[in-house]
Design an enzyme around this catalytic site. Structure first.
Site, PDB file in Angstrom:
ATOM      1  N   ASP A  54      34.648  38.560  31.556  1.00 14.75           N
ATOM      2  CA  ASP A  54      35.324  39.325  32.603  1.00 14.75           C
ATOM      3  C   ASP A  54      36.190  40.457  32.055  1.00 14.75           C
ATOM      4  O   ASP A  54      36.963  41.055  32.804  1.00 14.75           O
ATOM      5  CB  ASP A  54      36.144  38.391  33.495  1.00 14.75           C
ATOM      6  CG  ASP A  54      37.227  37.645  32.739  1.00 14.75           C
ATOM      7  OD1 ASP A  54      37.052  37.391  31.527  1.00 14.75           O
ATOM      8  OD2 ASP A  54      38.265  37.310  33.346  1.00 14.75           O
ATOM      9  N   LYS A 107      45.533  40.270  31.150  1.00 17.32           N
ATOM     10  CA  LYS A 107      45.218  40.716  29.807  1.00 17.32           C
ATOM     11  C   LYS A 107      44.051  41.686  29.908  1.00 17.32           C
ATOM     12  O   LYS A 107      43.312  41.677  30.890  1.00 17.32           O
ATOM     13  CB  LYS A 107      44.931  39.549  28.884  1.00 17.32           C
ATOM     14  CG  LYS A 107      43.817  38.611  29.319  1.00 17.32           C
ATOM     15  CD  LYS A 107      43.749  37.440  28.338  1.00 17.32           C
ATOM     16  CE  LYS A 107      42.637  36.472  28.667  1.00 17.32           C
ATOM     17  NZ  LYS A 107      43.092  35.361  29.508  1.00 17.32           N
ATOM     18  N   ASP A 112      38.751  40.630  29.914  1.00 15.29           N
ATOM     19  CA  ASP A 112      40.190  40.583  29.637  1.00 15.29           C
ATOM     20  C   ASP A 112      40.523  40.175  28.194  1.00 15.29           C
ATOM     21  O   ASP A 112      41.664  40.273  27.780  1.00 15.29           O
ATOM     22  CB  ASP A 112      40.932  39.692  30.654  1.00 15.29           C
ATOM     23  CG  ASP A 112      40.394  38.279  30.734  1.00 15.29           C
ATOM     24  OD1 ASP A 112      39.451  37.944  29.976  1.00 15.29           O
ATOM     25  OD2 ASP A 112      40.912  37.500  31.569  1.00 15.29           O
ATOM     26  N   ARG A 113      39.523  39.761  27.433  1.00 20.91           N
ATOM     27  CA  ARG A 113      39.804  39.383  26.037  1.00 20.91           C
ATOM     28  C   ARG A 113      39.356  40.480  25.082  1.00 20.91           C
ATOM     29  O   ARG A 113      38.527  41.310  25.430  1.00 20.91           O
ATOM     30  CB  ARG A 113      39.061  38.099  25.678  1.00 20.91           C
ATOM     31  CG  ARG A 113      39.503  36.915  26.484  1.00 20.91           C
ATOM     32  CD  ARG A 113      38.851  35.646  25.966  1.00 20.91           C
ATOM     33  NE  ARG A 113      39.376  34.514  26.713  1.00 20.91           N
ATOM     34  CZ  ARG A 113      39.451  33.291  26.240  1.00 20.91           C
ATOM     35  NH1 ARG A 113      39.012  33.010  25.029  1.00 20.91           N
ATOM     36  NH2 ARG A 113      39.963  32.316  26.973  1.00 20.91           N
ATOM     37  N   SER A 162      34.998  33.724  33.063  1.00 23.08           N
ATOM     38  CA  SER A 162      35.447  34.366  31.827  1.00 23.08           C
ATOM     39  C   SER A 162      34.470  34.199  30.667  1.00 23.08           C
ATOM     40  O   SER A 162      33.326  34.610  30.776  1.00 23.08           O
ATOM     41  CB  SER A 162      36.825  33.838  31.470  1.00 23.08           C
ATOM     42  OG  SER A 162      37.375  34.607  30.438  1.00 23.08           O
ATOM     43  N   HIS A 163      34.909  33.540  29.611  1.00 18.89           N
ATOM     44  CA  HIS A 163      34.101  33.426  28.391  1.00 18.89           C
ATOM     45  C   HIS A 163      33.090  32.278  28.475  1.00 18.89           C
ATOM     46  O   HIS A 163      32.315  32.085  27.541  1.00 18.89           O
ATOM     47  CB  HIS A 163      35.025  33.194  27.204  1.00 18.89           C
ATOM     48  CG  HIS A 163      35.943  32.038  27.426  1.00 18.89           C
ATOM     49  ND1 HIS A 163      36.984  32.093  28.319  1.00 18.89           N
ATOM     50  CD2 HIS A 163      35.951  30.805  26.909  1.00 18.89           C
ATOM     51  CE1 HIS A 163      37.595  30.938  28.336  1.00 18.89           C
ATOM     52  NE2 HIS A 163      36.999  30.124  27.494  1.00 18.89           N
ATOM     53  N   ASP A 173      35.114  39.789  26.499  1.00 15.51           N
ATOM     54  CA  ASP A 173      34.498  38.571  27.042  1.00 15.51           C
ATOM     55  C   ASP A 173      33.827  38.814  28.398  1.00 15.51           C
ATOM     56  O   ASP A 173      33.718  39.956  28.850  1.00 15.51           O
ATOM     57  CB  ASP A 173      35.532  37.447  27.142  1.00 15.51           C
ATOM     58  CG  ASP A 173      36.563  37.723  28.221  1.00 15.51           C
ATOM     59  OD1 ASP A 173      36.851  38.908  28.477  1.00 15.51           O
ATOM     60  OD2 ASP A 173      37.082  36.758  28.818  1.00 15.51           O
TER      61      ASP A 173
END
Ligand code: VG1
Ligand code: CO
Length: 600
Positions: free
Chosen positions: A336, A433, A338-339, A169-170, A334
């Protein structure tokens, strides 16, 4: 090294490898795919290069030993790349998925990642294990690229038995940075705790995995190939997702918005996975000017940055929204995808407010015009959405941190929208998300209202009151000190109710425990929360996604009903509560940190 690896991948397409390969057949130990683990003889488990008779390509049983610590955290298993590069490390975890998720045998699996360093190698490993474990078909994103929400979308659209997302992710990427893997179930959502617990349990006793001896497949050309008995379909990474977005939002209205000369926006993909998605949707489909998407090419190290869309790590676009010449709208996503971070001119929309605003205005988007069934937010997320739910007369749920806890509520139709303070917003359209979805929702809202971001949010506060909100992160602190701090807080809890801390009287203090309203499963120790009589809150918990030391997150919230007082600086408005949190938890004494590393 990176470039070399890429070339090798591209040079060795082996669509008909099965036919070219001469299987090494060990007749005496032949076993058949599908036999339960327990019925494999000890001898056959321990011997390498045993064969699954009757298949075009041999499957190999490799002996292995458990690795400690393969327990998925808030969102999958995240470790340093070097950890994942150890022989058998990824294989063990992936085999544990196949050993515990019986429906994958004979089923279809989606595989893709955010393009970070080690993504391609990991996908090749997963493909070999999938083929050896009897998966019938794998859908893999072109170039190994799939965003987290796209994986969720594809699982649902193609009714697959699950999916694997490769991402941390992030967290930063690169040879010395982070890698991660998460398993999503047939609903498209992150595996619930019952599933991650079973996978983890299996990793603690694993002694063999099944794989194929095969060259790397071509992941760059769309189309089908065979790996043993398994069909591998390399699919367009964006198409299914873009189609879903078009079904939810008023693309004509957004196109008109982009045509108006007075509207200027920028989307920062942070050299992460959303680049191709944002370019295709914003620029190609919606007609945003070329260059609207910046940092749009996914890089294995995200250009050396943290692909974390917040005021600290995405400060470049924050600056572009400032001043009289500032952009009207800017957003970032982000690693991946999702943010999301939402900005207007000189204006940052707190993720908790974003959720509340979308809930209050959902009907502007065609996909939500019938209204929303309910909303949910993670416990540390501000209570702004609760006020909207109350006004709308719809259900409102408070869940532990992590998207997996929204799954049952979404599946049961109890909620339509949900969100987390950590720049996560989403809905029932997928089970993750979804960063670009949130950006499109905002664009739809701006197109419908033709007001500035700041005006929309201020009017929202005027109507519902403002929940001042901030999160302070103390990163990479000593793990033992962090555990000690939480232990200390837990000991304090019982005595806090009724006490006055500064001007704030404690109404309740507990360690959040969640009982899922759908399946009654219980999740304890989800964060220490201290609620005050005026509705203010202090929440503290340790991160479940970090890879070095511990990260303490302190969440602070205060409600302000008076519109005359809605324009204070957030940190000043919350200062008394910030100090209460620091003192109560003895942050400086226990961690040696005077100030947080990241404030959002
Ligand atoms: C963080 C966030 C949490 C989010 C999780 C995964 O977890 O706080 O809200 O769901 O990351 O997001 P933690 O345990 O570090 O606080 V992502 O975009 O990393 O999948
Ligand atoms: Co993410």
């Amino acid at each position: 090294m990176v470039a070399e690896r890429r070339r090798r991948d591209a040079r060795t397409p082996s669509p008909i490898m099965a036919k070219n390969q001469s299987p090494i057949v060990a007749q005496d130990h032949a076993v058949t795919i599908g036999v339960p683990i327990a019925s494999l003889s000890r001898q056959s488990i321990e011997a390498n290069h045993r064969v699954f008779k009757g298949y075009q390509m041999e499957a190999t049983v490799v002996s292995t030993q458990p690795f400690a610590g393969q327990k998925p955290g808030t969102s999958g298993l995240r470790k340093k790349v070097k950890t994942f590069q150890q022989p058998h490390y990824l294989e063990n975890f992936v085999q544990a998925i196949f050993d515990t998720q019986a429906t994958l045998r004979g089923g279809t699996l989606v595989v893709g990642g955010d393009g970070r360093f080690h993504n391609r190698e990991a996908i090749q490993t997963i493909l070999r294990l999938a083929a050896a474990n009897g998966v019938a078909r794998v859908l893999v994103g072109q170039g190994g690229i799939l965003s987290t929400p796209a994986v969720s979308c594809i699982i649902r659209k193609h009714a697959t038995q699950g999916g694997i997302v490769l991402s941390a992710s992030h967290n930063p990427g690169g040879p010395d940075e982070d890698f991660g893997i998460k398993f999503n179930v047939a609903s498209g959502g992150p595996a619930p705790e019952s599933v991650t617990d079973a996978i983890y349990q299996r990793t603690t006793e694993i002694d063999r995995y099944l794989t194929l001896q095969a060259d790397a497949l071509d992941l760059d050309t769309i189309g089908d190939s065979q790996l043993g008995e398994m069909r591998v379909s390399v699919i367009d990474s964006v198409a299914d997702y873009a189609g879903l977005m078009e079904s939810l939002f008023d693309f004509d209205a957004i196109r008109d918005l982009f045509k108006s000369a007075s509207f200027r926006m920028c989307f920062d993909a942070m050299h992460a996975v959303t680049g191709p998605y944002a370019k295709a949707i914003l620029e190609d489909q919606l007609g945003a000017p070329a260059g609207t998407v910046i940092n749009g090419v996914p890089l294995e190290d995200f250009g050396g940055g943290h692909p974390d869309p917040n005021l600290v790590h995405a400060h470049g676009i924050v600056e572009r929204t400032q001043g009289a010449e500032g952009l009207d709208f800017a957003a970032a996503s982000d690693g991946d995808g999702d943010r999301n971070m939402i900005l207007g001119r000189d204006f940052f929309v707190t993720p908790s407010d974003s959720l509340a605003l979308l809930a209050a205005n959902a009907e502007v988007a065609p996909g939500y015009k019938a209204g929303i069934a309910g909303v949910a937010r993670s416990m540390p997320t501000s209570q702004a959405a609760d006020r909207v739910a109350e006004a709308l007369g719809i259900g409102c749920f408070e869940t532990p941190t992590g998207w997996k806890f929204f799954g049952n509520l979404l599946d049961a139709g109890r909620i339509t929208l949900c969100g987390e303070e950590s720049f996560g917003t989403g809905s029932a359209h997928v089970r993750e998300k979804d960063g670009l979805w949130a950006v499109l929702f905002w664009l739809n809202l701006l197109a419908a209202k033709r007001q500035s971001v700041a005006t929309l949010v201020r009017e929202h506060w005027r109507r519902f009151g403002r929940n001042y909100y901030t999160r302070h992160d103390y990163e990479a602190i000593d793990s033992a000190a962090a555990e000690g701090l939480v232990h200390h807080l837990r000991l304090l809890l019982a005595d806090l109710p009724g006490r006055l801390l500064g001007d704030y009287k404690v109404a309740y203090a507990d360690d959040f425990s969640y009982t899922d309203p759908v399946d009654a499963s219980v999740s304890d120790h989800q964060g220490v929360r201290i609620g005050f009589e005026d509705g203010s809150r202090v929440v503290m918990r340790l991160s479940g996604t970090g890879t070095s030391g511990a990260t303490l997150r302190v969440y602070i919230e205060r409600f302000e009903p008076d519109p005359e007082r809605h324009d204070q600086d957030v940190q000043i408005a919350l200062q008394p509560l910030i100090l209460i949190a620091r003192e109560l938890a003895q942050i400086e004494a226990r961690t040696g940190r005077v100030e947080p590393d990241v404030v959002t």
